[in-house]
Design a protein around this motif. Structure first.
Motif, short mmCIF file in Angstrom:
data_model
loop_
_atom_site.label_atom_id
_atom_site.label_comp_id
_atom_site.label_asym_id
_atom_site.label_seq_id
_atom_site.Cartn_x
_atom_site.Cartn_y
_atom_site.Cartn_z
N PHE A 118 0.86 -1.18 0.00
CA PHE A 118 0.00 0.00 0.00
C PHE A 118 0.89 1.23 0.00
CE2 PHE A 118 0.61 -1.44 4.35
CZ PHE A 118 1.10 -0.30 4.98
N GLY A 119 0.35 2.31 -0.53
CA GLY A 119 1.10 3.56 -0.55
C GLY A 119 0.61 4.56 0.48
N ARG A 120 -0.72 4.74 0.52
CA ARG A 120 -1.28 5.71 1.46
C ARG A 120 -2.38 5.03 2.25
NH1 ARG A 120 -0.98 10.49 3.40
NH2 ARG A 120 -2.72 11.92 3.71
N ASP A 186 -5.07 3.90 -0.50
CA ASP A 186 -4.93 2.50 -0.92
C ASP A 186 -5.50 1.55 0.13
OD1 ASP A 186 -3.19 2.99 -3.33
OD2 ASP A 186 -1.90 3.82 -1.76
N LEU A 187 -5.54 2.02 1.37
CA LEU A 187 -5.92 1.16 2.48
C LEU A 187 -6.61 2.00 3.54
CD1 LEU A 187 -5.67 -1.56 4.11
CD2 LEU A 187 -3.43 -0.73 4.87
N ILE A 188 -7.73 1.51 4.02
CA ILE A 188 -8.41 2.09 5.18
C ILE A 188 -8.43 1.04 6.28
CG2 ILE A 188 -10.60 2.93 6.12
CD1 ILE A 188 -11.24 4.09 3.37
N LEU A 237 -11.47 5.30 -1.31
CA LEU A 237 -10.52 4.27 -1.71
C LEU A 237 -10.26 4.34 -3.22
CD1 LEU A 237 -11.72 1.14 0.29
CD2 LEU A 237 -9.45 2.21 0.45
N ARG A 238 -9.02 4.10 -3.59
CA ARG A 238 -8.72 3.90 -5.01
C ARG A 238 -9.34 2.59 -5.47
NH1 ARG A 238 -3.62 6.13 -3.25
NH2 ARG A 238 -3.22 8.10 -4.34
N PRO A 239 -9.65 2.46 -6.76
CA PRO A 239 -10.12 1.16 -7.26
C PRO A 239 -9.11 0.06 -6.91
CG PRO A 239 -10.44 2.86 -8.91
CD PRO A 239 -9.65 3.50 -7.80
N GLY A 240 -9.60 -1.01 -6.33
CA GLY A 240 -8.72 -2.07 -5.86
C GLY A 240 -8.18 -1.86 -4.47
N GLY A 241 -8.56 -0.73 -3.84
CA GLY A 241 -8.11 -0.46 -2.48
C GLY A 241 -8.79 -1.37 -1.47
N GLY A 281 -12.24 -7.92 6.13
CA GLY A 281 -11.57 -7.21 5.06
C GLY A 281 -12.35 -7.31 3.76
N ALA A 282 -12.11 -6.35 2.87
CA ALA A 282 -12.78 -6.34 1.58
C ALA A 282 -12.02 -5.45 0.61
CB ALA A 282 -14.24 -5.87 1.72
N ILE A 283 -12.37 -5.56 -0.67
CA ILE A 283 -11.72 -4.80 -1.74
C ILE A 283 -12.76 -3.92 -2.42
CG2 ILE A 283 -10.42 -4.98 -3.90
CD1 ILE A 283 -8.93 -6.17 -1.54
N TRP A 284 -12.38 -2.67 -2.69
CA TRP A 284 -13.25 -1.80 -3.49
C TRP A 284 -13.03 -2.15 -4.95
CZ3 TRP A 284 -17.50 0.37 -2.60
CH2 TRP A 284 -18.02 1.36 -3.41
N PRO A 285 -14.09 -2.38 -5.70
CA PRO A 285 -13.92 -2.93 -7.05
C PRO A 285 -13.18 -1.99 -8.00
CG PRO A 285 -16.23 -2.37 -6.59
CD PRO A 285 -15.49 -2.25 -5.30
N LEU A 286 -12.51 -2.60 -8.98
CA LEU A 286 -11.77 -1.87 -9.99
C LEU A 286 -12.71 -1.12 -10.92
CD1 LEU A 286 -9.10 -4.58 -10.79
CD2 LEU A 286 -8.71 -2.44 -9.58
#
Length: 286
Positions: A118-120, A186-188, A237-241, A281-286
């Motif tokens: 992750f970046g941010r 990128d991550l919450i 979140l960014r897509p994929g975050g 946990g989960a992913i925000w879709p692209l």
């Protein structure tokens, strides 16, 4: 009060002091562990250094200071709040009455977060900063933002950021969840208040009396924070975050449903080292 005059060795003097503390601590969970920690603190040592003490080190002043710490613990004050710090993940964090005492269960959240780059990162309800700052200390290229409703808590987090040498990559702001936040991230991550109001009387006395109430309970069903976070998290979140939320061990299915209903993908419930549900946990879709 000094060690017995007939203490023939440092080991005997140490055993005497530890037994004295243990007996005064009464029914705390692990009186010998606490006695060792508090004796070391009174002597200006780490717990593993107690064998360095000589008989002459057990002065009246040191024993008086030690027993004062023991009396605080016997009255229900947590060891971490007496010492002023808690060891968490790989690091030492300053703690105070203004922040939730970091607990080993929360290390599961850190471990899961570090499994992917992750970046941010955004840490909602950061408290001492133990989650955010552990992540930044492990990821040298990452930066992050920690939020809290308590300026006193954020001051503790800033102190910890400086101690870990990550203050240039860590920012802290007062915010009611996302109210003062701009993304994307990128991550919450969050360890929100999840104790239901009816569960509060069952908490240990030291938790009820020495952790901030607003860090423990939403004064309702224990799920209000998840509702507030999940409904808006995708916007930040960014897509994929990713989003990672610590939960109580009975809350996994409901928090997972919140995330699915909000449009998140790859929702999963992850256990802690004791096998209890601990992180969703989960992913925000692209």
């Amino acid at each position: 009060m000094t060690a017995p005059q007939d203490a023939a060795s440092p080991g005997q003097a140490l055993a005497w002091a530890l037994a004295l503390g243990r007996d005064r601590l009464g029914d705390v969970d692990d009186p010998m562990r606490d006695a060792r920690l508090l004796l070391a603190h009174a002597a200006g040592l780490e717990r593993g250094q107690l064998t360095r003490l000589d008989v002459a080190d057990f002065t009246p002043e040191m024993i008086t200071a030690y027993l004062a710490l023991i009396d605080q613990r016997a009255a229900g004050r947590p060891v971490s709040k007496i010492l002023g710090y808690r060891d968490f993940w790989k690091y030492r964090f300053a703690v105070s009455e203004e922040v939730l005492d970091p607990r080993p269960d929360t290390e599961t959240l850190v471990e899961v977060a570090l499994a992917q780059p992750f970046g941010r990162v955004l840490d909602l309800g950061t408290g001492s900063g133990c989650i955010l700052l552990s992540l930044l200390a492990e990821q040298a290229q990452a930066s992050g933002l920690g939020t809290d409703l308590s300026e006193a808590a954020l001051n503790v987090a800033r102190q910890n950021a400086g101690a870990l040498g990550v203050q240039a990559r860590a920012e802290f702001v007062i915010s009611d969840w996302f109210a003062a936040i701009t993304g994307p991230f990128d991550l919450i991550v969050s360890n929100p208040p999840y104790i239901a109001l009816h569960e509060m009387p069952g908490l240990a006395r030291e938790v009820r009396a020495h952790d901030p109430r607003m860090a423990l309970t939403d004064e309702g069903d224990g799920l209000a924070a998840y509702r507030a976070i999940v409904v808006k998290a995708g916007q930040y979140l960014r897509p994929g975050g990713r989003i990672l939320l610590e939960i109580g061990p009975t809350q996994g299915a409901e928090v997972a449903r919140f995330l699915s209903d909000a449009g998140f993908d790859e929702v999963e419930i992850l256990p802690d080292l004791d096998g209890r549900d601990r992180v969703v946990g989960a992913i925000w879709p692209l």
